[in-house]
Structure formats: C-alpha cells, structure tokens
Design a protein around this motif. Structure first.
Motif, short mmCIF file in Angstrom:
data_model
loop_
_atom_site.label_atom_id
_atom_site.label_comp_id
_atom_site.label_asym_id
_atom_site.label_seq_id
_atom_site.Cartn_x
_atom_site.Cartn_y
_atom_site.Cartn_z
N LEU A 89 0.68 -1.05 0.03
CA LEU A 89 -0.34 0.02 -0.08
C LEU A 89 0.88 1.12 0.01
CD1 LEU A 89 -2.70 -1.26 2.48
CD2 LEU A 89 -2.99 -0.90 0.03
N GLU A 90 1.94 1.31 0.79
CA GLU A 90 2.96 2.39 0.69
C GLU A 90 3.64 2.42 -0.71
OE1 GLU A 90 7.15 3.69 2.82
OE2 GLU A 90 6.05 2.05 3.45
N TYR A 96 0.11 7.62 4.52
CA TYR A 96 0.58 8.73 4.97
C TYR A 96 0.84 8.74 6.47
CZ TYR A 96 -4.05 10.80 5.98
OH TYR A 96 -5.39 10.86 6.46
N PRO A 97 1.68 9.09 7.16
CA PRO A 97 1.97 9.03 8.37
C PRO A 97 1.11 10.04 9.21
CG PRO A 97 3.69 10.52 7.54
CD PRO A 97 2.79 9.99 6.57
N CYS A 98 0.76 9.85 10.51
CA CYS A 98 -0.10 10.55 11.49
C CYS A 98 0.38 10.84 12.66
CB CYS A 98 -1.72 9.73 11.30
SG CYS A 98 -2.83 10.90 12.41
N HIS A 142 -4.95 6.75 2.65
CA HIS A 142 -5.37 7.83 1.84
C HIS A 142 -6.43 7.41 1.15
CE1 HIS A 142 -5.49 11.33 -0.49
NE2 HIS A 142 -4.31 11.99 0.16
N LEU A 143 -7.92 7.63 1.68
CA LEU A 143 -8.95 7.08 0.90
C LEU A 143 -9.08 7.32 -0.45
CD1 LEU A 143 -10.94 4.79 1.08
CD2 LEU A 143 -12.50 6.44 2.34
N ASP A 144 -8.94 8.71 -0.53
CA ASP A 144 -9.25 9.37 -1.90
C ASP A 144 -8.44 8.75 -2.87
OD1 ASP A 144 -9.07 11.51 0.57
OD2 ASP A 144 -10.57 12.59 -0.82
N ILE A 182 -8.82 5.66 7.64
CA ILE A 182 -8.51 4.86 8.89
C ILE A 182 -7.18 4.63 9.06
CG2 ILE A 182 -10.96 3.71 8.70
CD1 ILE A 182 -9.40 1.45 7.37
N VAL A 183 -6.91 4.39 10.21
CA VAL A 183 -5.50 3.89 10.78
C VAL A 183 -5.35 2.57 10.51
CG1 VAL A 183 -4.00 3.45 12.68
CG2 VAL A 183 -5.26 5.81 12.61
N LEU A 184 -4.16 2.13 10.10
CA LEU A 184 -3.87 0.79 9.60
C LEU A 184 -2.79 0.26 10.54
CD1 LEU A 184 -3.88 0.80 5.57
CD2 LEU A 184 -5.68 0.22 7.18
N SER A 185 -1.89 0.86 11.03
CA SER A 185 -0.94 0.54 12.04
C SER A 185 -0.31 1.67 12.70
CB SER A 185 0.14 -0.37 11.28
OG SER A 185 0.99 0.51 10.63
#
Length: 279
Positions: A89-90, A96-98, A142-144, A182-185
C-alpha cells in the motif's frame, strides 16, 4: 469451493450470549454444508488481550460442543505477516503518517462497537508524505487516492445476512463521508488495525463466508476496498442479528451477568444457551 467460516473473538474478556450466538451460528452453517469452521484469536491489542481470557474462550466453546478444524490462529503470533500488505500500500502511494493523539489512534485501531460513534478523521496530517514519518507515528490509508485506483469501477461484495442480503457495490461518497482515512498500524509498537488484520487473515485462512454481527456491516466496505487494492478475492459476508438485553442494548464483555461462564456456574446446559439465543 468448500464452505469455510470462522469465529474470531478478542481475548479481552468473557464470552457472552452474543458471542455464543455468532460462534454457534457459524459452526452450524459450516457443519450443515460439510465445510470447515475455524477459530481465530484477534489479539492485536497486546495490552488488553490476556492468556486467561484466551483459555476461558477455548473452554467455553468446547463446553458449547463446538469443534474447529485447524489449529487456532493467534494474530499476536504473526504480527510481521501484515507487513507486506502495508509495504504494498505504501508503494502504491496510499499511506501517510499521522502524529495525532495516542488516544485517537488507539481507538481507531480497534474493532468498531455499536453505539460508539466513528469519528471520520479530519485530515490533520493528510498532506504529510512518508519521508516525514517519525517514531510513534501511525499509518493512515489515503482513501481518496485508494478509491481513485478503481477508475470508477468500484468493487462489490455479496451479503447473505438477513438485513442486507444481496450484492453491494462500494459507494465512494459514502466511504469518504462515513469511514474516511482509517488507521492501519502504529510504528514501533507492533499494533495492526482490526480492519487490516482481520481482512488479511480471512484470506490467509481461505475463508469463503465471513459470519459476524450486523454491527460490522457498515465497515465491511473498507475491508473490501483493502482486499481489492491488494488483489485478493472478496469473501461472502453474513452479518447476523445481535443478541440484546431487555432494554434493546447490544451485549458487551463487561456485562458479566450474561457471560457463558456465569450461565455454566448457574447450571445451564449448552442446549439452554442455544434456546436462549434462538437457535
């Protein structure tokens, strides 16, 4: 294709009548179709998951007369198995980082609960790129950009549950408005989000039919999106009714009065439990 389903509790508390209903239903559906029933411990929440609850779940399910056809899969024992999906996915430019608050991230990593409002992420960190990632940052989808991968042909999933039976196509506007990024990890803590780990394990265990509560129906699209992005076939879904108390509220693990262990101690039988949940 052989019918394969699973019961996937989190060992963070005792099983209650709602869990019993889901487990028995999935088990009986598999046995009626000469299929396979599997058991998975969704224990990526390393702080709340306890070995004593794991053992109690196994004991309660055995007492109920349920059997599973493969060794129990424990997510905590294979946390690195989710890395390739995140890396893919990356590479697609979809993460993207949050660095938002720990409590916000922790809540976003868990499975959704009925009655708990899902707050769509406002995009505070959305303009960051992966080169800016710091220790402790979470990774968000990044859902968009993810939806743009489908070029207007959005994935579908088949639902066999009573309330939503039929074929459902992903609605991008609904996904953006109701689910969001959404957060994935979370980096450095071996924490993987429910959405990703559960969906990937359904693939690794060759699950054909996901049997679970209707409270998770609204979040099925994000799992379908993730699996489609990663090139996996989509299982069928069966979201069943919820077992509620006399006030119409969904049962929770903190409701010990309706735990299977409590009923066992009171002299109830497995047949009594089946009758209590309408099976």
């Amino acid at each position: 294709m052989t019918f394969r389903t699973r019961f996937a509790p989190s060992p963070t508390g005792p099983l209650h009548l709602g869990h019993a209903y889901s487990a028995i239903l999935g088990h009986d559906m598999a046995r009626a179709r000469d299929g396979a029933f599997l058991l998975r411990m969704e224990d990526t929440d390393l702080q709340r998951s306890k070995p004593e609850w794991d053992a109690q779940i196994l004991d309660d399910l055995t007492w109920l007369g349920l059997t599973w056809d493969e060794p129990v899969l424990r997510q905590s024992e294979q946390l690195r198995s989710y890395d390739p999906a995140l890396e893919r996915l990356e590479a697609m430019g979809l993460l993207y980082p949050c660095s938002c608050s720990r409590s916000q991230i922790q809540a976003a990593l868990a499975a959704p609960q009925e009655g708990v409002t899902h707050e769509v992420y406002p995009g505070t960190c959305k303009r960051r790129d992966m080169t800016s990632r710091q220790p402790g940052d979470a990774l968000r989808l990044h859902l968009d950009r993810a939806l743009a991968q489908f070029v207007g042909i959005y994935p579908e999933f088949e639902e066999t549950g009573p309330a939503h039976v039929g074929t459902h196509r992903i609605d991008p506007d609904h996904a953006l408005a109701e689910i969001g990024d959404i957060v994935l990890s979370r980096k450095g803590e071996d924490i993987v989000a429910y959405f990703l780990a559960s969906a990937l394990d359904d693939i690794s265990q060759k699950i054909t039919d996901v049997v679970r509560g209707e409270d998770l129906f609204g979040f099925t699209p994000i799992q379908v999106i993730l699996l489609s992005l990663l090139g996996h076939a989509i299982p069928r879904y069966h979201h069943h009714r919820l077992i509620r108390n006399e006030h119409g509220k969904r049962l929770a693990k903190r409701d010990d009065a309706r735990s299977i262990a409590t009923y066992r101690a009171a002299g109830k039988t497995p047949a009594d439990i089946r009758a209590m949940v309408g099976l």
